[in-house]
Design a protein around this motif. Structure first.
Motif, PDB file in Angstrom:
ATOM      1  N   HIS A   1       0.802  -1.220   0.000  1.00  0.00           N
ATOM      2  CA  HIS A   1       0.000   0.000   0.000  1.00  0.00           C
ATOM      3  C   HIS A   1       0.843   1.282   0.000  1.00  0.00           C
ATOM      4  O   HIS A   1       0.563   2.209  -0.743  1.00  0.00           O
ATOM      5  N   ALA A   2       1.851   1.309   0.868  1.00  0.00           N
ATOM      6  CA  ALA A   2       2.633   2.531   1.047  1.00  0.00           C
ATOM      7  C   ALA A   2       4.062   2.186   1.458  1.00  0.00           C
ATOM      8  O   ALA A   2       4.343   1.070   1.881  1.00  0.00           O
ATOM      9  N   GLU A   3       4.928   3.181   1.321  1.00  0.00           N
ATOM     10  CA  GLU A   3       6.326   3.044   1.727  1.00  0.00           C
ATOM     11  C   GLU A   3       6.629   4.121   2.755  1.00  0.00           C
ATOM     12  O   GLU A   3       6.153   5.248   2.650  1.00  0.00           O
ATOM     13  N   ILE A   4       7.433   3.761   3.747  1.00  0.00           N
ATOM     14  CA  ILE A   4       7.825   4.700   4.805  1.00  0.00           C
ATOM     15  C   ILE A   4       9.341   4.771   4.842  1.00  0.00           C
ATOM     16  O   ILE A   4      10.018   3.739   4.814  1.00  0.00           O
ATOM     17  N   VAL A   5       9.867   5.989   4.915  1.00  0.00           N
ATOM     18  CA  VAL A   5      11.300   6.206   5.102  1.00  0.00           C
ATOM     19  C   VAL A   5      11.457   7.062   6.356  1.00  0.00           C
ATOM     20  O   VAL A   5      10.905   8.160   6.434  1.00  0.00           O
ATOM     21  N   ILE A   6      12.163   6.535   7.356  1.00  0.00           N
ATOM     22  CA  ILE A   6      12.415   7.285   8.583  1.00  0.00           C
ATOM     23  C   ILE A   6      13.509   8.305   8.286  1.00  0.00           C
ATOM     24  O   ILE A   6      14.555   7.960   7.746  1.00  0.00           O
TER      25      ILE A   6
ATOM     26  N   GLY B   1      14.752  10.726  10.706  1.00  0.00           N
ATOM     27  CA  GLY B   1      15.137  11.372  11.956  1.00  0.00           C
ATOM     28  C   GLY B   1      14.379  10.755  13.103  1.00  0.00           C
ATOM     29  O   GLY B   1      13.683   9.760  12.948  1.00  0.00           O
ATOM     30  N   LYS B   2      14.526  11.373  14.262  1.00  0.00           N
ATOM     31  CA  LYS B   2      13.888  10.827  15.462  1.00  0.00           C
ATOM     32  C   LYS B   2      12.418  11.182  15.568  1.00  0.00           C
ATOM     33  O   LYS B   2      11.709  10.629  16.403  1.00  0.00           O
ATOM     34  N   ASP B   3      11.940  12.113  14.746  1.00  0.00           N
ATOM     35  CA  ASP B   3      10.549  12.524  14.870  1.00  0.00           C
ATOM     36  C   ASP B   3       9.844  12.757  13.542  1.00  0.00           C
ATOM     37  O   ASP B   3       8.777  13.336  13.497  1.00  0.00           O
ATOM     38  N   ARG B   4      10.439  12.276  12.459  1.00  0.00           N
ATOM     39  CA  ARG B   4       9.831  12.489  11.142  1.00  0.00           C
ATOM     40  C   ARG B   4      10.019  11.254  10.266  1.00  0.00           C
ATOM     41  O   ARG B   4      10.971  10.497  10.428  1.00  0.00           O
ATOM     42  N   MET B   5       9.092  11.101   9.336  1.00  0.00           N
ATOM     43  CA  MET B   5       9.210  10.065   8.328  1.00  0.00           C
ATOM     44  C   MET B   5       8.534  10.568   7.062  1.00  0.00           C
ATOM     45  O   MET B   5       7.697  11.465   7.114  1.00  0.00           O
ATOM     46  N   VAL B   6       8.929  10.017   5.954  1.00  0.00           N
ATOM     47  CA  VAL B   6       8.271  10.313   4.688  1.00  0.00           C
ATOM     48  C   VAL B   6       7.405   9.105   4.359  1.00  0.00           C
ATOM     49  O   VAL B   6       7.876   7.967   4.408  1.00  0.00           O
ATOM     50  N   VAL B   7       6.135   9.357   4.049  1.00  0.00           N
ATOM     51  CA  VAL B   7       5.217   8.295   3.652  1.00  0.00           C
ATOM     52  C   VAL B   7       4.824   8.550   2.208  1.00  0.00           C
ATOM     53  O   VAL B   7       4.473   9.670   1.834  1.00  0.00           O
ATOM     54  N   ARG B   8       4.920   7.488   1.404  1.00  0.00           N
ATOM     55  CA  ARG B   8       4.580   7.589  -0.016  1.00  0.00           C
ATOM     56  C   ARG B   8       3.570   6.507  -0.352  1.00  0.00           C
ATOM     57  O   ARG B   8       3.796   5.322  -0.107  1.00  0.00           O
ATOM     58  N   ASP B   9       2.424   6.916  -0.884  1.00  0.00           N
ATOM     59  CA  ASP B   9       1.432   5.955  -1.345  1.00  0.00           C
ATOM     60  C   ASP B   9       1.977   5.296  -2.608  1.00  0.00           C
ATOM     61  O   ASP B   9       2.558   5.954  -3.459  1.00  0.00           O
ATOM     62  N   LEU B  10       1.809   3.986  -2.710  1.00  0.00           N
ATOM     63  CA  LEU B  10       2.354   3.234  -3.846  1.00  0.00           C
ATOM     64  C   LEU B  10       1.274   2.892  -4.869  1.00  0.00           C
ATOM     65  O   LEU B  10       1.257   1.800  -5.424  1.00  0.00           O
ATOM     66  N   GLY B  11       0.381   3.836  -5.110  1.00  0.00           N
ATOM     67  CA  GLY B  11      -0.684   3.622  -6.088  1.00  0.00           C
ATOM     68  C   GLY B  11      -1.788   2.729  -5.554  1.00  0.00           C
ATOM     69  O   GLY B  11      -2.438   2.025  -6.320  1.00  0.00           O
TER      70      GLY B  11
END
Length: 133
Positions: free
Chosen positions: A27-32, A34-44
């Protein structure tokens, strides 16, 4: 700083498996980042990924997420802090920690989700579609 990528989806091979038909296999990809943030990307995904921030909903393509945010994968809602903690230490050799209970908003009231022994997330009291338990 090195970063790791994690997947969210219905497939049992995902880092955060969610056993719910509204969630795509991957469904989605997560890249951490830092200690308080992440990037979330929907995978279509078919039912989308929604960011809930300060009382507003935003459909995600790719977005930086903070611990105070909430995410909805299909119809499954998880706090960003819970997702972050579920991924555990950012040591590439470490496996994700158990995911805390989440809320599934299907109809009135929603039903609690729990982590199955196999690692998938499923509605409380129902058989796991991944392992059958």
């Amino acid at each position: 700083m090195s970063s790791r990528r994690f997947t969210v989806g219905r497939a049992p091979t995902c880092d955060i498996p969610i056993a719910d038909d509204s969630v795509s296999r991957v469904h989605a990809e997560i890249v951490i980042i830092g200690k308080d943030r992440m990037v979330v990307r929907d995978l279509g995904s078919q039912n989308g990924t929604i960011l809930l921030r300060q009382g507003r909903e935003f459909r995600l393509g790719e977005e930086t997420i903070y611990l105070s945010d909430t995410l909805r994968f299909g119809e499954v809602t998880l706090g960003a802090r819970e997702v972050f903690e579920a991924l555990g230490p950012q040591d590439p050799a470490a496996s994700p920690e158990p995911l805390p209970a989440a809320q599934h908003h299907a109809g009135e009231g929603g039903a609690a989700l729990v982590r199955c022994e196999c690692g998938a997330v499923k509605p409380r009291g129902q058989r796991c579609p991944v392992c059958g338990e």
